[in-house]
Design a protein around this motif. Sequence first.
Motif, PDB file in Angstrom:
ATOM      1  N   GLN A 260      -9.196 -17.233 -45.710  1.00  0.00           N
ATOM      2  CA  GLN A 260      -9.191 -15.808 -46.064  1.00  0.00           C
ATOM      3  C   GLN A 260      -8.503 -14.993 -44.968  1.00  0.00           C
ATOM      4  N   GLU A 261      -8.691 -15.393 -43.719  1.00  0.00           N
ATOM      5  CA  GLU A 261      -8.044 -14.695 -42.607  1.00  0.00           C
ATOM      6  C   GLU A 261      -6.523 -14.853 -42.669  1.00  0.00           C
ATOM      7  N   GLU A 262      -6.069 -16.053 -42.995  1.00  0.00           N
ATOM      8  CA  GLU A 262      -4.622 -16.278 -43.104  1.00  0.00           C
ATOM      9  C   GLU A 262      -4.029 -15.467 -44.257  1.00  0.00           C
ATOM     10  N   VAL A 263      -4.750 -15.399 -45.360  1.00  0.00           N
ATOM     11  CA  VAL A 263      -4.276 -14.621 -46.520  1.00  0.00           C
ATOM     12  C   VAL A 263      -4.241 -13.136 -46.167  1.00  0.00           C
ATOM     13  N   ALA A 264      -5.271 -12.642 -45.506  1.00  0.00           N
ATOM     14  CA  ALA A 264      -5.297 -11.227 -45.107  1.00  0.00           C
ATOM     15  C   ALA A 264      -4.138 -10.917 -44.165  1.00  0.00           C
ATOM     16  N   TRP A 265      -3.878 -11.825 -43.208  1.00  0.00           N
ATOM     17  CA  TRP A 265      -2.742 -11.638 -42.292  1.00  0.00           C
ATOM     18  C   TRP A 265      -1.431 -11.596 -43.065  1.00  0.00           C
ATOM     19  N   ALA A 266      -1.251 -12.539 -43.983  1.00  0.00           N
ATOM     20  CA  ALA A 266      -0.007 -12.606 -44.756  1.00  0.00           C
ATOM     21  C   ALA A 266       0.188 -11.331 -45.567  1.00  0.00           C
ATOM     22  N   ARG A 267      -0.865 -10.829 -46.154  1.00  0.00           N
ATOM     23  CA  ARG A 267      -0.760  -9.581 -46.923  1.00  0.00           C
ATOM     24  C   ARG A 267      -0.354  -8.410 -46.034  1.00  0.00           C
ATOM     25  N   ARG A 268      -0.938  -8.341 -44.825  1.00  0.00           N
ATOM     26  CA  ARG A 268      -0.567  -7.262 -43.904  1.00  0.00           C
ATOM     27  C   ARG A 268       0.891  -7.388 -43.473  1.00  0.00           C
ATOM     28  N   VAL A 269       1.322  -8.622 -43.192  1.00  0.00           N
ATOM     29  CA  VAL A 269       2.722  -8.838 -42.802  1.00  0.00           C
ATOM     30  C   VAL A 269       3.656  -8.398 -43.916  1.00  0.00           C
ATOM     31  N   LEU A 270       3.367  -8.831 -45.124  1.00  0.00           N
ATOM     32  CA  LEU A 270       4.249  -8.493 -46.242  1.00  0.00           C
ATOM     33  C   LEU A 270       4.227  -6.993 -46.546  1.00  0.00           C
ATOM     34  N   ALA A 271       3.123  -6.336 -46.260  1.00  0.00           N
ATOM     35  CA  ALA A 271       3.048  -4.889 -46.471  1.00  0.00           C
ATOM     36  C   ALA A 271       3.956  -4.134 -45.501  1.00  0.00           C
TER      37      ALA A 271
ATOM     38  N   MET B  35       5.528  -8.956 -32.904  1.00  0.00           N
ATOM     39  CA  MET B  35       6.758  -8.738 -33.644  1.00  0.00           C
ATOM     40  C   MET B  35       6.703  -9.430 -35.007  1.00  0.00           C
ATOM     41  N   VAL B  36       7.185  -8.717 -36.003  1.00  0.00           N
ATOM     42  CA  VAL B  36       7.327  -9.286 -37.345  1.00  0.00           C
ATOM     43  C   VAL B  36       8.810  -9.252 -37.677  1.00  0.00           C
ATOM     44  N   ASP B  37       9.402 -10.430 -37.773  1.00  0.00           N
ATOM     45  CA  ASP B  37      10.801 -10.542 -38.156  1.00  0.00           C
ATOM     46  C   ASP B  37      10.909 -11.577 -39.274  1.00  0.00           C
ATOM     47  N   ARG B  38      12.097 -11.993 -39.587  1.00  0.00           N
ATOM     48  CA  ARG B  38      12.312 -12.871 -40.735  1.00  0.00           C
ATOM     49  C   ARG B  38      11.460 -14.150 -40.714  1.00  0.00           C
ATOM     50  N   PRO B  39      11.394 -14.907 -39.605  1.00  0.00           N
ATOM     51  CA  PRO B  39      10.560 -16.120 -39.628  1.00  0.00           C
ATOM     52  C   PRO B  39       9.076 -15.828 -39.886  1.00  0.00           C
ATOM     53  N   VAL B  40       8.585 -14.725 -39.349  1.00  0.00           N
ATOM     54  CA  VAL B  40       7.188 -14.359 -39.572  1.00  0.00           C
ATOM     55  C   VAL B  40       6.967 -13.989 -41.035  1.00  0.00           C
ATOM     56  N   ILE B  41       7.919 -13.286 -41.609  1.00  0.00           N
ATOM     57  CA  ILE B  41       7.840 -12.915 -43.024  1.00  0.00           C
ATOM     58  C   ILE B  41       7.881 -14.167 -43.895  1.00  0.00           C
ATOM     59  N   LEU B  42       8.749 -15.110 -43.553  1.00  0.00           N
ATOM     60  CA  LEU B  42       8.815 -16.363 -44.316  1.00  0.00           C
ATOM     61  C   LEU B  42       7.495 -17.125 -44.235  1.00  0.00           C
ATOM     62  N   LYS B  43       6.858 -17.132 -43.064  1.00  0.00           N
ATOM     63  CA  LYS B  43       5.554 -17.789 -42.914  1.00  0.00           C
ATOM     64  C   LYS B  43       4.511 -17.093 -43.782  1.00  0.00           C
ATOM     65  N   ALA B  44       4.526 -15.775 -43.794  1.00  0.00           N
ATOM     66  CA  ALA B  44       3.583 -15.025 -44.625  1.00  0.00           C
ATOM     67  C   ALA B  44       3.813 -15.318 -46.107  1.00  0.00           C
ATOM     68  N   GLN B  45       5.062 -15.402 -46.509  1.00  0.00           N
ATOM     69  CA  GLN B  45       5.371 -15.741 -47.907  1.00  0.00           C
ATOM     70  C   GLN B  45       4.884 -17.146 -48.238  1.00  0.00           C
ATOM     71  N   GLN B  46       5.027 -18.054 -47.297  1.00  0.00           N
ATOM     72  CA  GLN B  46       4.563 -19.427 -47.492  1.00  0.00           C
ATOM     73  C   GLN B  46       3.043 -19.467 -47.659  1.00  0.00           C
ATOM     74  N   VAL B  47       2.327 -18.732 -46.832  1.00  0.00           N
ATOM     75  CA  VAL B  47       0.865 -18.672 -46.940  1.00  0.00           C
ATOM     76  C   VAL B  47       0.466 -18.156 -48.315  1.00  0.00           C
ATOM     77  N   MET B  48       1.119 -17.090 -48.776  1.00  0.00           N
ATOM     78  CA  MET B  48       0.764 -16.523 -50.076  1.00  0.00           C
ATOM     79  C   MET B  48       1.117 -17.475 -51.216  1.00  0.00           C
ATOM     80  N   ALA B  49       2.228 -18.181 -51.094  1.00  0.00           N
ATOM     81  CA  ALA B  49       2.596 -19.152 -52.133  1.00  0.00           C
ATOM     82  C   ALA B  49       1.573 -20.283 -52.203  1.00  0.00           C
TER      83      ALA B  49
END
Length: 138
Positions: free
Chosen positions: A87-98, A114-128
Motif C-alpha cells: 500500500q505504501e508503494e502504491v501511495a508513493w506511485a500515485r503521488r509521483v504520477l500526480a 527528485m522526480v524525473d523520467r526514471p522515477v516516473i517509469l518506476k511509479a508507472q511500473q508499480v501501478m501496472a
Amino acid sequence: MFGSIDFQVDLGIEGDDEELLHYRSELVLASRLAGIAQPVDGVTTAIDNPDVLRKETLRARRFGFGGKLCIHPRQVEHVNAFFAPTQEEVAWARRVLAVAGNPDGAAVALDGKMVDRPVILKAQQVMAEYEGRGAAAR
C-alpha cells in the motif's frame, strides 16, 4: 528459473543467502539483456516458516525476479502477496504520477527527492503491477 539448490550442489556452495547473491544478480541481468521475462527465483525449503518465506521472497523481488518457485501449495498465496506492491508503494506511485504531469518534462521534487523520467517509469511500473494483480497489495 533459478534452480538454486541444484546450483549449490553443482558448485559446492553452502548456503542460500550472500553465497548466491552474485549469481542471482547475473541471472536477472542476463534475462534483461536478452529481452526476456524476469527470471523466477528458486524455492524456499522451509515449508512451515512464513518468516523465512517472506524474507526470501522479498529478497527475490528486490533483486528483480518476477516470481518465486513454490515447493508446497501453502507457499503460493504468501509468495503472490509478497510480490504485490505494498500500500505504501502504491501511495508513493500515485503521488509521483500526480506531480509528474509537468508538461515541459522538467524534473520536480516530491518529499525532498527528485522526480524525473526514471522515477516516473518506476511509479508507472508499480501501478501496472498493482492493477495487474487485481489491486491486491500485501
